[in-house]
Scaffold this active site. Sequence first.
Site, PDB file in Angstrom:
ATOM      1  N   GLU A  47       0.859  -1.204   0.000  1.00  0.00           N
ATOM      2  CA  GLU A  47       0.000   0.000   0.000  1.00  0.00           C
ATOM      3  C   GLU A  47       0.890   1.248   0.000  1.00  0.00           C
ATOM      4  OE1 GLU A  47      -1.548   0.731   3.964  1.00  0.00           O
ATOM      5  OE2 GLU A  47      -3.307   1.764   3.176  1.00  0.00           O
ATOM      6  N   ASN A 110      -6.822   6.490  -1.575  1.00  0.00           N
ATOM      7  CA  ASN A 110      -5.759   5.515  -1.331  1.00  0.00           C
ATOM      8  C   ASN A 110      -6.021   4.389  -2.347  1.00  0.00           C
ATOM      9  OD1 ASN A 110      -4.038   3.549  -0.326  1.00  0.00           O
ATOM     10  ND2 ASN A 110      -4.473   4.007   1.814  1.00  0.00           N
ATOM     11  N   LYS A 127      -9.362   2.353  -1.864  1.00  0.00           N
ATOM     12  CA  LYS A 127      -9.603   1.772  -0.525  1.00  0.00           C
ATOM     13  C   LYS A 127     -10.943   2.213   0.057  1.00  0.00           C
ATOM     14  CE  LYS A 127      -7.019   1.277   3.853  1.00  0.00           C
ATOM     15  NZ  LYS A 127      -5.721   1.645   4.480  1.00  0.00           N
ATOM     16  N   GLU A 146      -5.748   8.578   7.980  1.00  0.00           N
ATOM     17  CA  GLU A 146      -6.325   8.221   6.671  1.00  0.00           C
ATOM     18  C   GLU A 146      -7.713   8.825   6.487  1.00  0.00           C
ATOM     19  OE1 GLU A 146      -5.719   4.418   4.746  1.00  0.00           O
ATOM     20  OE2 GLU A 146      -4.668   3.776   6.551  1.00  0.00           O
ATOM     21  N   CYS A 172      -4.901  -2.950   2.653  1.00  0.00           N
ATOM     22  CA  CYS A 172      -4.610  -2.938   4.085  1.00  0.00           C
ATOM     23  C   CYS A 172      -5.815  -3.205   4.972  1.00  0.00           C
ATOM     24  CB  CYS A 172      -3.912  -1.639   4.485  1.00  0.00           C
ATOM     25  SG  CYS A 172      -3.135  -1.823   6.113  1.00  0.00           S
ATOM     26  N   ASN A 197       0.305  -1.335   5.228  1.00  0.00           N
ATOM     27  CA  ASN A 197       1.226  -0.675   6.172  1.00  0.00           C
ATOM     28  C   ASN A 197       0.569  -0.832   7.535  1.00  0.00           C
ATOM     29  OD1 ASN A 197       3.355   1.536   4.866  1.00  0.00           O
ATOM     30  ND2 ASN A 197       1.573   1.227   3.557  1.00  0.00           N
TER      31      ASN A 197
HETATM   32  N1  CDT Z   1      -2.873   1.242   6.522  1.00  0.00           N
HETATM   33  C1  CDT Z   1      -3.805   0.641   7.266  1.00  0.00           C
HETATM   34  O1  CDT Z   1      -4.947   0.482   6.858  1.00  0.00           O
HETATM   35  N2  CDT Z   1      -3.402   0.219   8.488  1.00  0.00           N
HETATM   36  C2  CDT Z   1      -4.320  -0.335   9.419  1.00  0.00           C
HETATM   37  C3  CDT Z   1      -3.915   0.018  10.789  1.00  0.00           C
HETATM   38  C4  CDT Z   1      -4.976  -0.398  11.690  1.00  0.00           C
HETATM   39  S1  CDT Z   1      -5.078   0.449  13.082  1.00  0.00           S
HETATM   40  C5  CDT Z   1      -6.047  -0.745  13.857  1.00  0.00           C
HETATM   41  C6  CDT Z   1      -4.473  -1.842   9.307  1.00  0.00           C
HETATM   42  O2  CDT Z   1      -5.604  -2.323   9.329  1.00  0.00           O
HETATM   43  O3  CDT Z   1      -3.482  -2.571   9.260  1.00  0.00           O
END
Ligand code: CDT
Length: 312
Positions: A47, A110, A127, A146, A172, A197
């Site tokens: 991502e 995204n 996303k 985000e 993600c 990420n």
């Molecule tokens: N980039 C991204 O979507 N990261 C989120 C962080 C989650 S915070 C609970 C993920 O779901 O991995």
Amino acid sequence: MPRIVTIGAAQVGPIARQDSRQAVVARLVALMEQAAAKGCDLVVYPELTLTTFFPRWFMADQDEIDQFFERAMPSPATQPLFDASKRLGVGFYLGYAELIEEAGRTCRFNTTVLVDKSGGIVGKYRKVHLPGHAEHEPWRAFQHLEKRYFEIGNLGFGVNRAFGGNVGMCICNDRRWPETYRVMGLQDVELVLIGYNTPYHNPPAPEHDRLGDFHNRLVMQSGAYQNATWVVGVAKAGREEGCDLIGGTCIIAPTGEIVAEARSLDDELVVARCDLDDCVSYKRTTFNFGLHRQPQAYSLIVERKGAVAPKG
Ligand code: CDT
């Protein structure tokens, strides 16, 4: 005749804030060259691959935020990746921050694109499940903005005819939601590509921190098995600008088993020969949706957003 897609899951190690697009693209091309040498048809990158994971910082200046966005794909900075794809005959999935004029306004998504072996874009996904928060929360060790920097994707969960099969994409946080896989499963998906990420530390729930790698595998393995599909999950990993990101890049068969997995938190190519026909026996038996699903019993899934406890 098996339908083999040889896939390179191209984990990317940390990207510093000052790293140029050119430097990052050179790393991505090097991973693609390794993939070509190993006979890959398709390389999957993480991502927001082209920059550091910028939602970790609160920025008020829109010009500063927009430095992290791409106004065109390909662009002069990313063209070398498309050229390498065409030269090597290797397709790719690339996540990036997309800035676009659409319906008379500026939109920021995204996004990820799917590129075929001739270097042409054949699919795009924006996303849907944006995690984090929209306002500055200075009590956090780092931000996850985000919800501030992106709007919710407006393309749904499409499935593309590509690489000899049915290929879906998500990004993600989408991987944690069963609806993501099931909407693609209902389009007969055979391969789901996911870049991520994921920080180890979740400021609102530090009690989850020790489970980051477990939850990563749990959601992707169950998504694969329950929808009879291959799943490829690819991390941006390691200590990036002081924030520790999980690795765990892996390739998962429709059995739910991990068939190949990264061992580092750096740039690393994980390769597997994926036979799309391995989906068939699950799609015909345990997860024969046409035979066994009972959608009349599932209406709350689309009628209700948040949970409501029964009265009494
Ligand atoms: N980039 C991204 O979507 N990261 C989120 C962080 C989650 S915070 C609970 C993920 O779901 O991995």
